[in-house]
Design a protein around this motif. Structure first.
Motif, mmCIF file in Angstrom:
data_model
loop_
_atom_site.group_PDB
_atom_site.id
_atom_site.type_symbol
_atom_site.label_atom_id
_atom_site.label_comp_id
_atom_site.label_asym_id
_atom_site.label_seq_id
_atom_site.Cartn_x
_atom_site.Cartn_y
_atom_site.Cartn_z
ATOM 1 N N THR A 142 19.495 -60.383 41.631
ATOM 2 C CA THR A 142 18.412 -59.475 42.020
ATOM 3 C C THR A 142 17.456 -60.204 42.962
ATOM 4 N N HIS A 143 16.661 -59.423 43.692
ATOM 5 C CA HIS A 143 15.600 -59.984 44.533
ATOM 6 C C HIS A 143 14.471 -58.966 44.582
ATOM 7 N N PRO A 144 13.219 -59.402 44.363
ATOM 8 C CA PRO A 144 12.107 -58.438 44.287
ATOM 9 C C PRO A 144 11.849 -57.660 45.578
ATOM 10 N N HIS A 145 12.233 -58.190 46.728
ATOM 11 C CA HIS A 145 11.992 -57.500 48.004
ATOM 12 C C HIS A 145 13.242 -56.822 48.546
ATOM 13 N N GLY A 146 14.345 -56.881 47.816
ATOM 14 C CA GLY A 146 15.594 -56.272 48.262
ATOM 15 C C GLY A 146 16.620 -57.327 48.612
ATOM 16 N N ILE A 147 17.890 -56.981 48.460
ATOM 17 C CA ILE A 147 18.989 -57.899 48.749
ATOM 18 C C ILE A 147 19.146 -58.027 50.257
ATOM 19 N N LYS A 148 19.273 -59.260 50.741
ATOM 20 C CA LYS A 148 19.424 -59.490 52.178
ATOM 21 C C LYS A 148 20.884 -59.289 52.572
ATOM 22 N N VAL A 149 21.107 -58.500 53.619
ATOM 23 C CA VAL A 149 22.461 -58.195 54.100
ATOM 24 C C VAL A 149 22.528 -58.334 55.618
ATOM 25 N N ARG A 150 23.746 -58.489 56.124
ATOM 26 C CA ARG A 150 24.010 -58.398 57.564
ATOM 27 C C ARG A 150 24.758 -57.097 57.786
ATOM 28 N N LEU A 151 24.252 -56.292 58.723
ATOM 29 C CA LEU A 151 24.908 -55.033 59.052
ATOM 30 C C LEU A 151 26.024 -55.275 60.062
ATOM 31 N N LYS A 152 26.904 -54.288 60.219
ATOM 32 C CA LYS A 152 28.005 -54.412 61.186
ATOM 33 C C LYS A 152 27.488 -54.599 62.608
ATOM 34 N N SER A 153 26.259 -54.122 62.875
ATOM 35 C CA SER A 153 25.649 -54.280 64.204
ATOM 36 C C SER A 153 25.119 -55.693 64.417
ATOM 37 N N GLY A 154 25.119 -56.528 63.345
ATOM 38 C CA GLY A 154 24.621 -57.897 63.457
ATOM 39 C C GLY A 154 23.193 -58.057 62.976
ATOM 40 N N ILE A 155 22.513 -56.947 62.688
ATOM 41 C CA ILE A 155 21.129 -56.988 62.211
ATOM 42 C C ILE A 155 21.084 -57.524 60.781
ATOM 43 N N VAL A 156 20.121 -58.405 60.522
ATOM 44 C CA VAL A 156 19.909 -58.937 59.172
ATOM 45 C C VAL A 156 18.614 -58.365 58.632
ATOM 46 N N GLY A 157 18.657 -57.886 57.389
ATOM 47 C CA GLY A 157 17.450 -57.342 56.773
ATOM 48 C C GLY A 157 17.632 -57.171 55.282
ATOM 49 N N ARG A 158 16.548 -56.760 54.629
ATOM 50 C CA ARG A 158 16.586 -56.542 53.177
ATOM 51 C C ARG A 158 16.753 -55.045 52.891
ATOM 52 N N VAL A 159 17.646 -54.719 51.958
ATOM 53 C CA VAL A 159 17.959 -53.325 51.632
ATOM 54 C C VAL A 159 16.770 -52.669 50.938
ATOM 55 N N LYS A 160 16.305 -51.576 51.519
ATOM 56 C CA LYS A 160 15.230 -50.785 50.923
ATOM 57 C C LYS A 160 15.769 -49.491 50.329
ATOM 58 N N GLU A 161 16.797 -48.923 50.959
ATOM 59 C CA GLU A 161 17.381 -47.659 50.471
ATOM 60 C C GLU A 161 18.888 -47.724 50.623
#
Length: 64
Positions: free
Chosen positions: A42-61
């Motif tokens: 778990t992570h309090p701000h959301g799990i960090k992922v890389r999208l197929k477009s190459g963007i890295v971010g934390r999952v909000k929805e």
């Protein structure tokens, strides 16, 4: 579903993430998960992922 739990996120899933530079504004970016970058269950701000477009971010929805 909750983007704070790693078990809910799988490659190929459609999600909305917040990128590092967008954390203040809360701007969401939609995409499809390519890689899961957070190792912990778990992570309090959301799990960090890389999208197929190459963007890295934390999952909000998780979009169905």
């Amino acid at each position: 579903m909750d983007g704070k739990k790693r078990k809910n996120i799988k490659p190929g899933l459609s999600v909305s993430v917040v990128q590092k530079q967008d954390q203040r504004s809360g701007k969401l970016t939609d995409g499809v998960v390519k890689d899961i970058l957070t190792n912990s269950a778990t992570h309090p701000h959301g799990i960090k992922v890389r999208l197929k477009s190459g963007i890295v971010g934390r999952v909000k929805e998780i979009n169905s």
